[in-house]
Each structure stands twice: as C-alpha cells, then as structure tokens.
Design an enzyme around this catalytic site. Structure first.
Site, mmCIF file in Angstrom:
data_model
loop_
_atom_site.group_PDB
_atom_site.id
_atom_site.type_symbol
_atom_site.label_atom_id
_atom_site.label_comp_id
_atom_site.label_asym_id
_atom_site.label_seq_id
_atom_site.Cartn_x
_atom_site.Cartn_y
_atom_site.Cartn_z
ATOM 1 N N GLY A 103 0.830 -1.203 0.000
ATOM 2 C CA GLY A 103 0.000 0.000 0.000
ATOM 3 C C GLY A 103 0.865 1.254 0.000
ATOM 4 C CB THR A 106 4.596 -1.042 0.675
ATOM 5 O OG1 THR A 106 4.124 -1.657 1.866
ATOM 6 C CG2 THR A 106 5.557 -1.967 -0.046
ATOM 7 C CB THR A 126 -4.667 -0.976 0.226
ATOM 8 O OG1 THR A 126 -5.610 -0.699 1.278
ATOM 9 C CG2 THR A 126 -4.827 0.105 -0.817
ATOM 10 C CB ILE A 127 -9.075 -4.138 1.626
ATOM 11 C CG1 ILE A 127 -8.812 -3.552 3.010
ATOM 12 C CG2 ILE A 127 -8.546 -5.550 1.501
ATOM 13 C CD1 ILE A 127 -9.666 -4.197 4.097
ATOM 14 C CG ASP A 128 -8.092 0.753 3.665
ATOM 15 O OD1 ASP A 128 -8.986 -0.044 3.982
ATOM 16 O OD2 ASP A 128 -7.207 1.123 4.444
ATOM 17 C CG MET A 170 -10.916 -2.912 8.179
ATOM 18 S SD MET A 170 -9.532 -3.945 7.704
ATOM 19 C CE MET A 170 -9.061 -4.601 9.309
ATOM 20 C CD GLU A 223 -10.539 0.717 10.286
ATOM 21 O OE1 GLU A 223 -10.508 -0.115 11.195
ATOM 22 O OE2 GLU A 223 -9.750 0.687 9.317
ATOM 23 N NE ARG A 267 -28.872 -5.690 20.888
ATOM 24 C CZ ARG A 267 -29.339 -6.861 21.324
ATOM 25 N NH1 ARG A 267 -28.706 -7.976 21.025
ATOM 26 N NH2 ARG A 267 -30.436 -6.910 22.060
ATOM 27 N NE ARG A 276 -5.646 -6.901 6.457
ATOM 28 C CZ ARG A 276 -4.914 -6.271 7.382
ATOM 29 N NH1 ARG A 276 -5.086 -4.977 7.584
ATOM 30 N NH2 ARG A 276 -4.029 -6.916 8.090
HETATM 31 O O1 F6P Z 1 -5.240 -2.676 4.883
HETATM 32 C C1 F6P Z 1 -5.655 -1.420 5.377
HETATM 33 C C2 F6P Z 1 -6.354 -1.641 6.651
HETATM 34 O O2 F6P Z 1 -7.240 -2.654 6.370
HETATM 35 C C3 F6P Z 1 -7.082 -0.481 7.310
HETATM 36 O O3 F6P Z 1 -8.354 -0.236 6.826
HETATM 37 C C4 F6P Z 1 -7.066 -0.863 8.759
HETATM 38 O O4 F6P Z 1 -7.208 0.198 9.620
HETATM 39 C C5 F6P Z 1 -5.745 -1.502 8.881
HETATM 40 O O5 F6P Z 1 -5.443 -2.077 7.637
HETATM 41 C C6 F6P Z 1 -5.636 -2.470 10.000
HETATM 42 O O6 F6P Z 1 -4.534 -3.288 9.825
HETATM 43 P P1 F6P Z 1 -3.820 -4.086 10.986
HETATM 44 O O7 F6P Z 1 -4.884 -4.610 11.889
HETATM 45 O O8 F6P Z 1 -3.094 -5.178 10.278
HETATM 46 O O9 F6P Z 1 -2.917 -3.134 11.675
#
Ligand code: F6P
Length: 343
Positions: A103, A106, A126-128, A170, A223, A267, A276
């Site tokens: 990401g 890196t 990256t999933i983000d 995330m 998050e 909830r 991930r």
């Molecule tokens: O890959 C990015 C991400 O998924 C963010 O959205 C998240 O906050 C973070 O990684 C959490 O990663 P880790 O729990 O491995 O520190």
C-alpha cells in the site's frame, strides 16, 4: 535477469495472484528467475529469502488469500537506517530489480529505494482503495463483496427484530469500502471519514424510517469516521508502533448514542479482518494478475521508480511519486450520490 519480490504492510486478497503472475511471466517471457523475500521489508533486511519456481505449486496460489511470502511492517526510520544492509543483501543474492507489492507506506519505501539507486517497481495493493494514481487497487473488490454480503444478512435479522444494526467496516482514512458496500447493500445511512457525521441527522433518518413503518435500519460506518466538531463527545484513537492510527470503535459509539436518544434496540457488528481474509473475487484475481504481468515486464525492461496502475481499461506505469503523494479520498460528489438513497 534475477528479480526479487516481496509483500509488505497489511495483507489483502490477490497478493498471491500477483506473485504467481510475476514468477510465471518472468520465467515464460524472459527466462528470468525470481526470489521471494519473507515478511516484507523485514525479510529483505534480514536476508530471509527463497527461490520461487514456475511450477505447479505457484500455479495453485491464484485462489489463495493472504500471501505465501508473509508480510510485515517496519518503522520508516528503521527502514531507512537499513539501506546499506538492503543493498548488500540484494547484491549477495544477485538481484537485478525488486518488485514491491504494498500500500501507500510500502510504495513510499519503494520510491525511497529507487531514489537511492535500487531498481524498484511498485504494485499497489490495499482493500482500502486509497492509493492515488490508480483507479482501483486489488483487494478492494473482495472487501466490498464481504461487507456487502454482511449487510445483506443484517437486513433480514434487523427486520425480524425491529432493530437498528450498525456495521463497522475498515477504512482508516478513506471511506471507499463503506461507500461501495453501503450502496450495494442498501444501507440506510453510510458514514465515512471524509465527511464528519452529525449524530442528530443519522438519528433523524432512523426515526423517519420507524415513523414510515419500516421499523429497522442498517448503518454502514467506516472505522475512521469522526463526528462533526462540537456535535458529540468522542475520543479519537491512538497510534501504533508504526505510526498508524488505531481506533476506539466508532460504530459502537454511534450505536450507543442512537439508543440513548431514541430507545431503539441497536446492535453493532465489527467486520474487521474478515474483510481482508479469504479467496479473492474474480475481479481482484484478474486485476492482480494483470499488475503482476506488467510489473515483471517493467522490471525486466530496466524500468525503476515506477508503479503499475489501472487507468480505465489499461494497465500503465506511473511514477511512484504520483502514487504516494496523497491518499485517494472519496470526492464529495460521490458521497452526495450515496446520500440520495439514505433513510
Ligand atoms: O489494509 C488497510 C487496513 O485494512 C485499514 O483499513 C485498517 O485500519 C488496517 O489495515 C488495520 O490493519 P492491521 O490490523 O493489520 O494493523
């Protein structure tokens, strides 16, 4: 030629598809060999590596989530202090070029190595989906699919119990996963870090649903979401040893506040690392494979300081500097489109 590759930072579905494509392309198109360093930059500094062969085993990893090389994080200061060691290790292993898959952090490291004379090609993951200079990163589609499936499931149970269900996804600095999953899953409100939320507005949207006879609601929250200044009490998270922000559960905070204001049964579900893990979607396998093929070709061609990127239908090379300058955030107009469906 002898190429090296590594995966660094948080894992994501599709990393193995890139590794497979790099190894197979290097071997079949050029007769090049490939070395894999373990656990990202850490393994490169500690010279932990193994040869990767274009064999049946590498062929099978296409479907596997995670990374066969393992991944890791390294503080930028330690990374920079290790430049001499990195150069020595690469020279000892006879490496001509490195393909770094990761990401924003890196890719920043990759750019720094390239600036310091090491031939490097970057592959954005990256999933983000927050890496600038590419339309999409692989892993994002899988994460969105997982989150959408979760929202689909939450609808039926929320409806049965007349509940407000909050799903926290995330998205540390950007809300792409929340935006897409919220829209695909028909969430009744979506909260993203780029647009500070007003708890009164979210509550009103839920109350309207109950008044109209739809006695349940789904709220999708990234998050990293934050309230508008002065609208509610909120404690921001800390930073971890790598300088990354940590969080205090904004989904739960929003849920507690809606419950306090309305008395509704609320909830919260936190999807966390489920997003991930697991096998990549077809889209991510294809994107990751295309990135891997182009990265191997670029490395073999002697290019450096560049990153593969998706532009429309094409995979192109862009300067690593373009990929790491700023994060790719959700533009206000995209959020406004999602907002048209809230409530
Ligand atoms: O890959 C990015 C991400 O998924 C963010 O959205 C998240 O906050 C973070 O990684 C959490 O990663 P880790 O729990 O491995 O520190």
């Amino acid at each position: 030629m002898r190429l090296a590759t590594l995966t660094s930072g948080g894992d994501c579905p599709g990393l193995n598809a890139v590794i497979r494509a790099v190894v197979r392309t290097a071997s079949s198109e050029f007769g090049d060999t490939v070395v894999g360093y373990e656990d990202g930059w850490v393994g490169l500094m500690e010279d932990r590596r193994r040869d990767l062969y274009d064999d049946a085993e590498i062929d099978r990893i296409l479907l596997r989530g995670g990374t066969i090389l393992g991944t890791g994080r390294l503080h930028p200061d330690k990374f920079k202090a290790g430049l001499g060691q990195i150069k020595e290790n690469l020279a000892d292993a006879g490496i001509d070029a490195l393909i770094a898959i990761g990401g924003e952090g890196t890719l920043k490291g990759a750019q720094w190595l390239a600036d310091n004379g090491i031939p490097v090609i970057g592959v954005p993951k990256t999933i983000d989906n927050d890496v600038n200079a590419t339309d999409f990163t692989f892993g994002f589609d899988t994460a969105v699919s997982v989150a959408t499936d979760a929202i689909d499931r939450l609808h039926t149970t929320a409806e049965s119990h007349n509940r407000i269900l909050i799903v926290e996804v995330m998205g540390r600095h950007v809300g792409w996963i929340a935006l897409h999953a919220g829209m695909a899953g028909g969430a009744h409100y979506t909260v993203i870090p780029e647009e500070p939320f007003d708890i009164a507005e979210i509550t009103k949207a839920m109350e309207r649903r109950f008044q109209m006879g739809e006695k349940y609601g789904i709220i999708c929250v990234a998050e990293g979401a934050l309230p508008k200044e002065g609208t509610m009490e909120f404690t921001e998270g800390d930073t971890d040893q790598f300088g990354h922000q940590t969080f205090n559960g904004v989904g739960q905070v929003i849920g507690d506040e809606i419950k306090r204001r309305t008395g509704y049964d609320v909830r919260t579900t936190v999807l966390g690392h489920i997003q991930r893990g697991g096998t990549p979607t077809a889209y991510d396998r294809v994107l990751a494979t295309r990135y891997g093929v182009h990265a191997a070709r670029a490395a073999h061609a002697g290019k450096s300081g560049q990153c593969v990127a998706l532009h429309g239908e094409k995979i192109e090379l862009v300067p690593l500097a373009d990929a790491v300058g700023e994060l790719k955030v959700v533009p206000p107009a995209r959020y406004a489109t999602a907002k048209a469906l809230f409530g």
